[in-house]
Design a protein around this motif. Structure first.
Motif, PDB file in Angstrom:
ATOM      1  N   PHE A   1       0.793  -1.501   0.446  1.00 24.81           N
ATOM      2  CA  PHE A   1       0.037   0.077   0.180  1.00 24.81           C
ATOM      3  C   PHE A   1       0.692   0.891  -0.236  1.00 24.81           C
ATOM      4  O   PHE A   1       2.110   1.542   0.871  1.00 24.81           O
ATOM      5  CB  PHE A   1      -1.228  -0.213   1.060  1.00 24.81           C
ATOM      6  CG  PHE A   1      -2.270   0.910   1.451  1.00 24.81           C
ATOM      7  CD1 PHE A   1      -3.173   0.792   1.148  1.00 24.81           C
ATOM      8  CD2 PHE A   1      -1.309   1.988   1.271  1.00 24.81           C
ATOM      9  CE1 PHE A   1      -4.547   1.637   0.781  1.00 24.81           C
ATOM     10  CE2 PHE A   1      -2.236   3.267   1.273  1.00 24.81           C
ATOM     11  CZ  PHE A   1      -3.928   3.400   1.115  1.00 24.81           C
ATOM     12  N   THR A   2       0.631   1.667  -0.581  1.00 23.81           N
ATOM     13  CA  THR A   2       1.471   2.932  -0.938  1.00 23.81           C
ATOM     14  C   THR A   2       0.718   4.858  -1.044  1.00 23.81           C
ATOM     15  O   THR A   2      -0.227   4.993  -1.878  1.00 23.81           O
ATOM     16  CB  THR A   2       2.123   2.747  -2.306  1.00 23.81           C
ATOM     17  OG1 THR A   2       2.670   2.275  -3.077  1.00 23.81           O
ATOM     18  CG2 THR A   2       2.722   4.376  -2.382  1.00 23.81           C
ATOM     19  N   PRO A   3       0.875   5.133   0.569  1.00 22.41           N
ATOM     20  CA  PRO A   3       0.136   6.470   0.700  1.00 22.41           C
ATOM     21  C   PRO A   3       1.392   7.556   0.298  1.00 22.41           C
ATOM     22  O   PRO A   3       2.058   7.450  -0.379  1.00 22.41           O
ATOM     23  CB  PRO A   3       0.535   6.016   2.530  1.00 22.41           C
ATOM     24  CG  PRO A   3       0.962   5.574   2.886  1.00 22.41           C
ATOM     25  CD  PRO A   3       1.776   4.277   1.687  1.00 22.41           C
ATOM     26  N   HIS A   4       0.008   8.244   0.206  1.00 26.57           N
ATOM     27  CA  HIS A   4       1.080  10.091  -0.331  1.00 26.57           C
ATOM     28  C   HIS A   4       1.919   9.886   0.317  1.00 26.57           C
ATOM     29  O   HIS A   4       1.925  10.329   1.369  1.00 26.57           O
ATOM     30  CB  HIS A   4      -0.003  11.094  -0.644  1.00 26.57           C
ATOM     31  CG  HIS A   4       0.260  12.578  -1.151  1.00 26.57           C
ATOM     32  ND1 HIS A   4       1.571  12.585  -1.351  1.00 26.57           N
ATOM     33  CD2 HIS A   4       0.047  12.195  -2.806  1.00 26.57           C
ATOM     34  CE1 HIS A   4       1.808  13.954  -1.554  1.00 26.57           C
ATOM     35  NE2 HIS A   4       1.134  13.947  -3.252  1.00 26.57           N
TER      36      HIS A   4
ATOM     37  N   TRP B   1       2.515  10.573   4.147  1.00 23.31           N
ATOM     38  CA  TRP B   1       3.125   9.959   4.980  1.00 23.31           C
ATOM     39  C   TRP B   1       4.166  10.167   5.629  1.00 23.31           C
ATOM     40  O   TRP B   1       4.475   9.728   6.915  1.00 23.31           O
ATOM     41  CB  TRP B   1       3.250   8.803   4.236  1.00 23.31           C
ATOM     42  CG  TRP B   1       3.934   7.575   4.947  1.00 23.31           C
ATOM     43  CD1 TRP B   1       4.375   6.559   5.252  1.00 23.31           C
ATOM     44  CD2 TRP B   1       2.828   6.981   5.729  1.00 23.31           C
ATOM     45  NE1 TRP B   1       4.944   5.478   6.046  1.00 23.31           N
ATOM     46  CE2 TRP B   1       2.751   5.759   6.894  1.00 23.31           C
ATOM     47  CE3 TRP B   1       1.688   7.089   6.056  1.00 23.31           C
ATOM     48  CZ2 TRP B   1       3.115   5.547   7.038  1.00 23.31           C
ATOM     49  CZ3 TRP B   1       0.694   6.185   6.800  1.00 23.31           C
ATOM     50  CH2 TRP B   1       2.270   5.477   7.503  1.00 23.31           C
TER      51      TRP B   1
ATOM     52  N   HIS C   1      -4.920   6.995   1.115  1.00 23.63           N
ATOM     53  CA  HIS C   1      -5.394   6.360  -0.160  1.00 23.63           C
ATOM     54  C   HIS C   1      -4.151   5.807  -0.832  1.00 23.63           C
ATOM     55  O   HIS C   1      -2.999   6.913  -0.675  1.00 23.63           O
ATOM     56  CB  HIS C   1      -6.346   7.499  -1.361  1.00 23.63           C
ATOM     57  CG  HIS C   1      -7.795   8.352  -0.662  1.00 23.63           C
ATOM     58  ND1 HIS C   1      -8.430   7.938  -1.234  1.00 23.63           N
ATOM     59  CD2 HIS C   1      -7.812   8.586   0.014  1.00 23.63           C
ATOM     60  CE1 HIS C   1      -9.411   8.652  -0.846  1.00 23.63           C
ATOM     61  NE2 HIS C   1      -9.704   9.186  -0.389  1.00 23.63           N
ATOM     62  N   ASP C   2      -4.270   4.706  -1.999  1.00 22.94           N
ATOM     63  CA  ASP C   2      -2.665   4.525  -2.047  1.00 22.94           C
ATOM     64  C   ASP C   2      -3.043   5.231  -3.607  1.00 22.94           C
ATOM     65  O   ASP C   2      -3.588   5.329  -4.869  1.00 22.94           O
ATOM     66  CB  ASP C   2      -3.163   2.929  -2.550  1.00 22.94           C
ATOM     67  CG  ASP C   2      -2.130   1.969  -3.369  1.00 22.94           C
ATOM     68  OD1 ASP C   2      -0.922   3.585  -3.820  1.00 22.94           O
ATOM     69  OD2 ASP C   2      -1.982   0.917  -2.612  1.00 22.94           O
TER      70      ASP C   2
ATOM     71  N   GLU D   1      -0.918   4.378  -6.189  1.00 20.73           N
ATOM     72  CA  GLU D   1      -0.606   3.946  -6.989  1.00 20.73           C
ATOM     73  C   GLU D   1      -1.681   3.553  -7.882  1.00 20.73           C
ATOM     74  O   GLU D   1      -2.607   3.350  -8.882  1.00 20.73           O
ATOM     75  CB  GLU D   1       0.050   2.935  -7.068  1.00 20.73           C
ATOM     76  CG  GLU D   1       1.933   3.211  -7.865  1.00 20.73           C
ATOM     77  CD  GLU D   1       2.181   2.638  -6.218  1.00 20.73           C
ATOM     78  OE1 GLU D   1       2.045   1.434  -6.066  1.00 20.73           O
ATOM     79  OE2 GLU D   1       4.365   3.123  -6.413  1.00 20.73           O
ATOM     80  N   ASN D   2      -2.690   3.043  -7.228  1.00 14.80           N
ATOM     81  CA  ASN D   2      -3.989   2.708  -7.774  1.00 14.80           C
ATOM     82  C   ASN D   2      -5.512   2.548  -6.742  1.00 14.80           C
ATOM     83  O   ASN D   2      -6.099   2.402  -7.219  1.00 14.80           O
ATOM     84  CB  ASN D   2      -3.775   0.774  -7.311  1.00 14.80           C
ATOM     85  CG  ASN D   2      -3.819   0.579  -6.531  1.00 14.80           C
ATOM     86  OD1 ASN D   2      -4.198   0.936  -4.620  1.00 14.80           O
ATOM     87  ND2 ASN D   2      -2.980  -0.942  -5.231  1.00 14.80           N
TER      88      ASN D   2
ATOM     89  N   HIS E   1      -6.747   2.634  -4.263  1.00 17.51           N
ATOM     90  CA  HIS E   1      -6.981   1.464  -3.345  1.00 17.51           C
ATOM     91  C   HIS E   1      -7.745   2.484  -1.683  1.00 17.51           C
ATOM     92  O   HIS E   1      -6.104   3.627  -1.764  1.00 17.51           O
ATOM     93  CB  HIS E   1      -6.618   0.251  -2.553  1.00 17.51           C
ATOM     94  CG  HIS E   1      -6.980  -0.495  -4.225  1.00 17.51           C
ATOM     95  ND1 HIS E   1      -5.949  -1.690  -4.309  1.00 17.51           N
ATOM     96  CD2 HIS E   1      -7.776  -0.448  -4.762  1.00 17.51           C
ATOM     97  CE1 HIS E   1      -6.147  -1.943  -5.476  1.00 17.51           C
ATOM     98  NE2 HIS E   1      -7.707  -1.461  -5.423  1.00 17.51           N
TER      99      HIS E   1
END
Ligand SMILES: Cc1ncc(C[n+]2csc(CCOP(=O)(O)OP(=O)(O)O)c2C)c(N)n1
Ligand SMILES: [Mg+2]
Length: 1008
Positions: A640-643, A647, A703-704, A706-707, A709
């Motif tokens: 999961f990649t948050p902003h 972050w 919010h991820d 990249e996608n 999610h």
């Protein structure tokens, strides 16, 4: 039964003005293009090529016929200027049809009837479409020619059938007073260039999916005419979901919602109508001139609700929650909810006999505003609870409240997986025709129906349409044709039903409930009747509607109409009808005879229980538990990649988590919510942009990048449901909904946050009529929390004030809590205290804006681990209380302005105390604070709000009573102002500085 022919005659006198014929016209053009494309794809424009590529699947789905199914060798059709038909999937579009003006005058010449035998081999005549010089027809081209002549006729017939579905309601006989339906031009065969003669020659199977052999389109249309133009008008053409539309047509045209009633069912229906009418007539005679807001004229509402409740139970509901205004309410209270006649009559006899469920603490309310709860036993299914929500006089404002109640009860448990079960509770909103069309809260509530935060699986709306609002006619009350038209914008199916046709009314409910069960969406019944008396029974309606009331006086009641019908059918006899009337009247007379002995059920015990205080000694949370929550919020799942910027900001929460480090507001809030969730207490947080937080301080939902999610870190520690939703841009309905939700879910923490506190006044009715007074009027408990960003920070008249003064003015009898916390720890304990303590009360929080990131407005983890919310905070900068002679009392953000003031040290004799709890008034804590300073010679109340706003007028007299007589009490505030704050930041600074200096007793410059 009226036939189509009758309808057509009526239509014949009208002027055609509608031009929705485009679909069938365009179909002809599109078909020609399709064939052209088949011959030479490059000869048609690019957008057409797209439609026809890949074998033309798209075009065929739109109803065109593949060219290879038609004969080859057809000459090119000269294209008519037209646009591509829209792909709404509803138009007839089965074939080319002859060009005809959409605005053709009435009754154009009907074409001659086509030959319909597909095998006929008669060569086309020269008037047919084959151009001179075209190749000689082959056997297959003769079939095509035949088709070519049949299809236009079928197309015309299909368009007419469609018109009946779309506009048939405008021919329905929905007005009991017999006004002429307005009709619609498209309901004439002539409008489509067809005739009954032609329609008689087309087999119905060419147009209808299910039709009998030998039936012609003319026969089928006659049946449709009966369906669509009887006592029910069906309006579905505005729905954007065609699955729903098809389903509805199917049900309506198959008559599934109108199964013939058995004799027993008819007798039961007559009984209910007799009871409903008998009750009103009895009250009319026995309590002449007393207000009761009679239902007469729309009496069928009561048996409609009977069926609704039964159908709800059959579909698995354990509760039906009803919201309604005054009209017919007493009838619903007794016949639908089951309040005994005796109890209602006691209300008429005088206030001394108020009792039972109507006997709530406090002021109570008039009899036609009370709520009540009852239960019904449905044969073969069991018990179902029926609740009528109390409501204020303010029409329609109960709507969102009822939906909130319904949703809260649709959750089966507090578990974190728990989802609302829309079948469990069915909300029903009963509206007035004038109010539905004109009160804005109606639109706000309708808009919520499909939003995840507010979804209740469909509300059944019934407009009790008596065609008048007090003394105002529809022509003066709305700009729409129907009262219900607003619902069209929300894609809600609508049926208009004549309230004098009892069986049709029942059918409308059957359809509505089947739709809700199937689609989980709203449905509206426009119950069209009249109002037999004035607005209330002390009014003379003939002053304002003399002609209408002369007509109403002569009009038979629905009881008379239905009993006559059943007598004529042989279902009942004259004697049975008379006996039924007598029996109803006798039951009421008996109840009245014993009204003085009526012994109401005393349910005050429950209230006492809810009033027993439970005050947790400490609302602190053990350090290790806080640590667990904190880790959960800073640990995100693999992948999961948050902003990254966000972050970094949130990631700091890991590093500051040690006893002495400062934590900010958002961090404390997360820990408070996490701790409650860990303790199994559900939390619901809604409002505009709350997931992020207006000031970007919350980020409870990630919010991820990249996608897209989403991930809600707190769910990792939650042992209970967490609902966090951004709300629509609505205040009245959203606060109303949350209020209702909190009433329904007494354990949940329910928080609504305003974008800025100012906007709460959009919902003033909900604050005045429900939040502050629901308990005293109706015994309604709520622990709703409102977070209202407040504070003068130079942002202008708006964005400064949550109108603290208004809330304080409403405070009395311990009805709610009003707070203005100044530290993250105070806020942390406040949230936890609100969740854990009894009695339940709504809580208003003046919430911070700049304090969210103020370097001094921080707390330590230790402060969260122990202790609780302090009503009053002493000045922590005072080294020697014995030196203090001036006590400045304030609330909220201004405290930090004092401490940061560059001349603060000049007033070392002054202490600045904070009143964190404004209501209930913290007299004891303030007394303790004053006792800290034995040499006190003056007390000042300081506030940044103007003198006519803020806490001043509330707190002034209370402080005066508390401060020793010999000690003067003064006030430092902006002067009285019409607007809360200055429009310019520079003016703000001057005004703010003046207040600060005055409060500290310092002389100073106050120029800009
Ligand atoms: C918000 C609000 N404004 C005004 C009123 C005063 N009022 C009470 S009943 C009524 C007429 C309502 O008409 P309608 O909605 O058609 O209901 P009906 O009384 O005809 O059943 C009005 C204007 C009110 N109760 N609430
Ligand atoms: Mg009305």
């Amino acid at each position: 039964m009226r036939t189509l022919v009758v309808l057509l005659k009526r239509m014949g006198t009208r002027t055609v003005t509608d031009d929705t014929l485009f679909d069938s016209q365009n179909a002809a053009y599109a078909q020609a293009m399709f064939e052209e494309y088949a011959r030479n794809p490059d000869s048609v424009p690019a957008e057409w090529r797209t439609l026809f590529q890949n074998g033309g699947a798209l075009a065929i789905a739109e109803g065109l016929i593949a060219p290879d199914q038609l004969a080859t060798g057809r000459p090119a059709t000269s294209p008519a200027p037209s646009s591509l038909r829209t792909s709404d999937g509803r138009g007839p579009a089965t074939s080319p049809s002859p060009p005809a003006s959409p605005k053709a005058p009435v009754e154009p010449e009907a074409p001659s009837a086509p030959q319909l035998d597909p095998d006929e081999s008669t060569p086309p005549t020269s008037s047919d479409s084959t151009a001179a010089g075209a190749p000689a027809p082959s056997p297959s081209s003769s079939a095509a020619d035949s088709l070519r002549r049949v299809l236009p006729a079928v197309s015309r017939a299909t368009a007419l059938v469609q018109a009946f579905r779309d506009h048939g309601h405008r021919l329905a006989r929905i007005d009991p007073l017999g006004s002429e339906p307005p009709g619609h031009p498209q309901l004439s065969p002539a409008f489509y260039g067809t005739s009954m003669d032609e329609l008689r020659q087309i087999p119905a199977s060419f147009v209808f999916d299910h039709s009998e052999e030998d039936q012609s389109v003319a026969d089928a249309l006659t049946e449709l005419g009966d369906i669509y133009t009887g006592s029910i008008g069906y309006e579905f053409e505005h729905l954007d979901d065609h699955l729903k539309v098809d389903w509805l047509w199917d049900k309506v045209e198959s008559g599934a919602h109108r199964p013939p009633l058995s004799s027993d069912e008819k007798r039961t229906l007559l009984r209910r109508i007799s009871e409903t009418e008998g009750f009103e007539q009895f009250l009319h005679r026995a309590y002449l001139g007393q207000k009761r807001f009679s239902i007469e004229g729309t009496d069928t509402l009561v048996p409609m609700l009977d069926l609704l409740i039964e159908d709800a139970a059959t579909a698995g509901a354990n509760e039906v929650v009803i919201g309604m205004a005054h009209r017919g309410r007493l009838n619903v209270l007794t016949h639908t909810i089951g309040i005994p006649y005796g109890e209602l009559l006691a209300e008429f006899e005088g206030p001394s006999l108020k009792g039972g469920q109507l006997n709530v603490a406090g002021t109570g309310d008039v009899k036609y505003h009370h709520g009540a709860k009852g239960s019904r036993t449905i044969n073969g299914i069991g018990e179902i609870t029926v609740t009528l929500a109390p409501n204020p006089s303010h029409l329609e404002f109960v709507n969102p409240v009822v939906l909130g109640m319904a949703r809260s009860r649709q959750f089966g448990s507090v578990s974190k997986e728990s989802q609302p079960n829309p079948h469990a509770v069915v909300p029903v909103l009963i509206h007035g025709d004038a109010a539905f069309a004109a009160e804005g809260v109606v639109a706000e509530t309708l808009n919520m129906a499909r939003l995840p935060a507010y979804h209740v699986g469909g509300t059944i709306h019934i407009i009790v349409n008596n065609q008048v609002g007090f003394t105002t006619d529809p022509a003066d009350g709305r700009s729409t044709f129907y009262s219900s038209d607003l619902a069209k914008g929300y894609g809600i199916p609508i049926v208009h039903v004549n309230a004098d046709d009892a069986e049709a009314c029942i059918a409308a409910v059957r359809l509505a409930m089947a739709f809700r069960t199937h689609f989980g969406d709203d449905f509206l019944i426009d119950l069209v009747g009249y109002r037999r008396h004035g607005h209330n029974e002390a009014d003379e309606p003939a002053y304002t509607q003399p002609l209408k009331y002369a007509e109403i006086e002569a009009h038979p009641t629905v009881q008379e109409i239905y009993s006559t019908q059943l007598i004529e059918e042989g279902t009942v006899t004259d004697e049975q009808v008379a006996a039924l009337r007598d029996e109803c009247a006798q039951r009421l007379r008996d109840a009245q005879d014993h009204v003085r002995e009526y012994d109401p059920v005393d349910d005050s015990a429950t209230d006492e229980f809810r009033e027993v205080p439970i005050v947790p000694e400490s609302t602190g949370v053990a350090l290790d538990r806080l640590e667990t929550i904190n880790s959960a919020t800073v640990n995100i799942p693999e992948g999961f990649t948050p902003h990254p910027k966000l972050w970094r900001q949130l990631g700091r929460r890991a590093s500051v988590f040690s006893p002495n480090k400062a934590i900010d507001w958002g961090h404390a809030e997360t820990l408070a919510i996490g701790s409650l969730l860990m303790e199994g207490i559900p939390v619901r947080l809604t409002g505009q942009d709350v997931q992020r937080g207006t000031f970007s301080h919350r980020h409870i939902v990630l919010h991820d990048v990249e996608n897209g999610h989403v991930f809600v870190p707190l769910r990792q520690v939650a042992d209970a449901r967490l609902e966090v939703y951004n709300s629509p841009l609505t205040e009245t309905a959203t606060i109303g909904f949350e209020y209702g939700y909190s009433v329904g879910a007494d354990t949940d923490v329910v928080i609504w946050e305003a974008q800025f506190g100012d906007f709460v006044n959009v919902a003033q009715v909900i604050i005045d009529q429900f939040l502050s007074s629901g308990l005293t009027k109706w015994g309604q408990y709520s622990r709703l929390t409102l977070l209202l960003p407040h504070g003068h920070e130079g942002q202008g008249p708006e964005h400064s004030s949550a109108r603290l003064e208004r809330f304080l003015q409403l405070c009395a009898e311990d009805n709610m809590r009003v707070t203005y916390p100044t530290t993250p720890a105070q806020y942390f304990h406040l949230l936890r205290r609100q969740a854990l303590r009894r009695p339940e009360r709504p809580m208003i929080v003046m919430a911070p804006k700049s304090l969210l990131r103020h370097p001094s407005a921080t707390s330590t983890i230790d402060e969260l681990a122990a202790g609780g919310f302090q009503h009053v905070l002493p000045d922590p900068t005072v080294a020697d209380p014995g030196e203090i002679t001036r006590l400045v009392l304030c609330s909220g953000k201004i405290y930090y302005d004092f401490q940061a003031h560059d001349r603060r040290e000049e007033a070392s004799h002054a202490a600045v105390g904070r009143v964190e709890l404004l209501y209930p008034f913290p007299g004891a804590a303030l007394k303790e604070l004053m006792d800290l300073y034995p040499k006190l010679t003056e007390v000042v109340w300081a506030q940044e709000e103007p003198r006519n706003m803020g806490a001043l007028t509330y707190i002034g007299p209370r402080l005066r009573a508390l401060v020793p007589r010999k000690v003067p009490l003064s006030y430092a505030a902006r002067p009285e102002q019409a607007s809360p704050a200055e429009g310019k930041a520079s003016k703000h600074l001057v005004a703010q500085n003046a207040v600060l200096l005055e409060a500290l007793g310092l002389d100073g410059e106050t120029e800009e």
